[in-house]
Design a protein around this motif. Structure first.
Motif, PDB file in Angstrom:
ATOM      1  N   ARG A  20     -16.359   2.036   0.565  1.00 56.67           N
ATOM      2  CA  ARG A  20     -16.363   0.764  -0.158  1.00 56.67           C
ATOM      3  C   ARG A  20     -15.387   0.806  -1.326  1.00 56.67           C
ATOM      4  NH1 ARG A  20     -22.422  -0.302  -1.712  1.00 56.67           N
ATOM      5  NH2 ARG A  20     -21.462  -2.075  -2.814  1.00 56.67           N
ATOM      6  N   ILE A  21     -15.374   1.924  -2.045  1.00 59.89           N
ATOM      7  CA  ILE A  21     -14.425   2.075  -3.155  1.00 59.89           C
ATOM      8  C   ILE A  21     -12.996   2.084  -2.625  1.00 59.89           C
ATOM      9  CG2 ILE A  21     -13.698   3.544  -5.063  1.00 59.89           C
ATOM     10  CD1 ILE A  21     -16.538   4.701  -5.119  1.00 59.89           C
ATOM     11  N   ALA A  22     -12.773   2.847  -1.541  1.00 57.42           N
ATOM     12  CA  ALA A  22     -11.429   2.948  -0.963  1.00 57.42           C
ATOM     13  C   ALA A  22     -10.922   1.589  -0.510  1.00 57.42           C
ATOM     14  CB  ALA A  22     -11.453   3.924   0.212  1.00 57.42           C
ATOM     15  N   ASP A  27      -7.320  -3.017  -1.020  1.00 52.47           N
ATOM     16  CA  ASP A  27      -7.157  -4.470  -0.965  1.00 52.47           C
ATOM     17  C   ASP A  27      -6.749  -5.073  -2.303  1.00 52.47           C
ATOM     18  OD1 ASP A  27      -7.873  -4.424   1.697  1.00 52.47           O
ATOM     19  OD2 ASP A  27      -9.985  -4.892   1.321  1.00 52.47           O
ATOM     20  N   ASN A  28      -6.996  -4.358  -3.391  1.00 52.00           N
ATOM     21  CA  ASN A  28      -6.748  -4.913  -4.718  1.00 52.00           C
ATOM     22  C   ASN A  28      -5.950  -3.959  -5.603  1.00 52.00           C
ATOM     23  OD1 ASN A  28      -8.717  -7.416  -4.612  1.00 52.00           O
ATOM     24  ND2 ASN A  28      -9.904  -5.670  -3.864  1.00 52.00           N
ATOM     25  N   PRO A  81       1.335  -4.469  -2.628  1.00 49.49           N
ATOM     26  CA  PRO A  81       1.766  -3.875  -1.376  1.00 49.49           C
ATOM     27  C   PRO A  81       1.163  -4.534  -0.153  1.00 49.49           C
ATOM     28  CG  PRO A  81       0.179  -2.457  -2.502  1.00 49.49           C
ATOM     29  CD  PRO A  81       0.528  -3.560  -3.450  1.00 49.49           C
ATOM     30  N   GLN A  82       0.076  -5.307  -0.340  1.00 48.36           N
ATOM     31  CA  GLN A  82      -0.552  -5.950   0.811  1.00 48.36           C
ATOM     32  C   GLN A  82       0.002  -7.351   1.059  1.00 48.36           C
ATOM     33  OE1 GLN A  82      -2.594  -4.425   2.751  1.00 48.36           O
ATOM     34  NE2 GLN A  82      -2.870  -2.588   1.528  1.00 48.36           N
ATOM     35  N   CYS A 230       1.685   6.088  10.194  1.00 43.04           N
ATOM     36  CA  CYS A 230       1.022   5.217   9.222  1.00 43.04           C
ATOM     37  C   CYS A 230       1.395   3.771   9.523  1.00 43.04           C
ATOM     38  CB  CYS A 230       1.448   5.574   7.802  1.00 43.04           C
ATOM     39  SG  CYS A 230       1.063   7.272   7.331  1.00 43.04           S
ATOM     40  N   ALA A 231       0.404   2.935   9.763  1.00 50.94           N
ATOM     41  CA  ALA A 231       0.658   1.523  10.056  1.00 50.94           C
ATOM     42  C   ALA A 231      -0.590   0.731   9.688  1.00 50.94           C
ATOM     43  CB  ALA A 231       0.992   1.340  11.539  1.00 50.94           C
ATOM     44  N   HIS A 232      -0.527   0.018   8.565  1.00 49.67           N
ATOM     45  CA  HIS A 232      -1.705  -0.692   8.071  1.00 49.67           C
ATOM     46  C   HIS A 232      -1.348  -2.136   7.759  1.00 49.67           C
ATOM     47  CE1 HIS A 232      -3.487   3.301   7.551  1.00 49.67           C
ATOM     48  NE2 HIS A 232      -2.340   3.642   7.013  1.00 49.67           N
ATOM     49  N   ASP A 233      -2.213  -3.047   8.200  1.00 46.21           N
ATOM     50  CA  ASP A 233      -2.050  -4.457   7.894  1.00 46.21           C
ATOM     51  C   ASP A 233      -3.379  -5.159   8.155  1.00 46.21           C
ATOM     52  OD1 ASP A 233       0.480  -6.490   7.487  1.00 46.21           O
ATOM     53  OD2 ASP A 233      -1.168  -7.452   8.572  1.00 46.21           O
TER      54      ASP A 233
END
Length: 282
Positions: A20-22, A27-28, A81-82, A230-233
């Motif tokens: 939850r912290i991660a 996200d923020n 970054p998001q 690494c691939a995050h979205d």
């Protein structure tokens, strides 16, 4: 390793509270500078000590150290970054989507490069270059990249064994000798048959190199060496595209390193490409 990348890579190994912290930080990240450890804890409904322990588990002295590191990473990126970077004329969705994809691909490539330490990549190059035989295996979409990379290795003059069928690949294990290398492509690294195949390959004296997402998974954990992507979205469709793009860039770099590591391989590539061109022309 950049803090956000470190959080992503270790998320799967975290407890429920730590995840939850991660997730909140990921996200923020651009807003984290405005949160004290107590405010972050209150926002998530957890204790302040949980936030402090989370920071220390990641290798930071405490939450302020983590917050500062994340702030520096965001500052270097120049923005959230998001978020998609602005591009084109206002309201021009076509241009904005194109720019977002380009920006996201570059970010995925950069993170993938950082996540694969030079010493680890060079060790894998040495393993593959010195292997009597290289076995290459992948299922589904992973199989497409496995097949293409197996063809490239063949062009370098390497004896390559490739199958997309687990039964056929299992049958070929009888040909494994000490020093042979198995490249296993699996985005999530959780398929039981891949783990079984890898263990049997190792039992026969071979070395296993996994190619997976940069996450905790059984295949990566038990491999002799690992390449990570690494691939995050937030959008699943975008995340899948980024994985494929970053994976292709990583494989391209590995191929170039193999060409330069052994002049004979580079010469053989030229010979084989000339033969193919002659075959096409005739």
């Amino acid at each position: 390793m950049p803090p956000l990348l470190k959080i992503r890579s270790e998320r799967d190994q975290m407890s429920a509270i730590e995840r939850r912290i991660a997730d909140f930080i990921l996200d923020n990240a651009h807003l984290l500078r405005d949160y004290s450890s107590q405010q972050l804890a209150s926002a998530l409904g957890i204790s302040q000590s949980s936030v402090v322990k989370f920071s220390q588990k990641l290798g930071f002295k405490g939450y302020p150290d983590l917050k500062y590191s994340v702030g520096q990473a965001v500052a270097r990126a120049g923005s959230d970054p998001q978020a998609a970077p602005p591009a084109g004329e206002p309201g021009n969705g076509y241009a904005q989507l194109g720019e977002r994809l380009r920006h996201s691909r570059q970010a995925a490539d950069d993170e993938t490069r950082v996540a694969n330490a030079q010493a680890d990549v060079e060790r894998i190059v040495a393993l593959v270059d010195g292997a009597p035989k290289v076995f290459v295996y992948g299922l589904g979409d992973d199989g497409l990249y496995a097949r293409e990379f197996a063809m490239r290795l063949s062009l370098l003059g390497m004896l390559t064994v490739h199958h997309a069928d687990p039964i056929l690949m299992m049958a070929n294990l009888s040909a494994v000798r000490p020093g042979d290398v198995l490249l296993v492509f699996s985005e999530f690294g959780k398929l039981p048959q891949l783990y079984q195949l890898s263990r049997q390959f190792q039992d026969m004296g071979g070395k296993v190199v996994s190619i997976t997402r940069h996450s905790a998974n059984p295949l990566r954990a038990h491999a002799d060496a690992a390449l990570v992507v690494c691939a995050h979205d937030p959008a699943p469709s975008m995340a899948q595209l980024l994985y494929r793009s970053a994976l292709q860039s990583l494989l391209d770099f590995l191929f170039v390193l193999l060409c330069h590591a052994n002049p004979d391989r580079h010469r053989q590539l030229g010979v084989n490409l000339e033969r193919i061109e002659h075959l096409i022309d005739t």
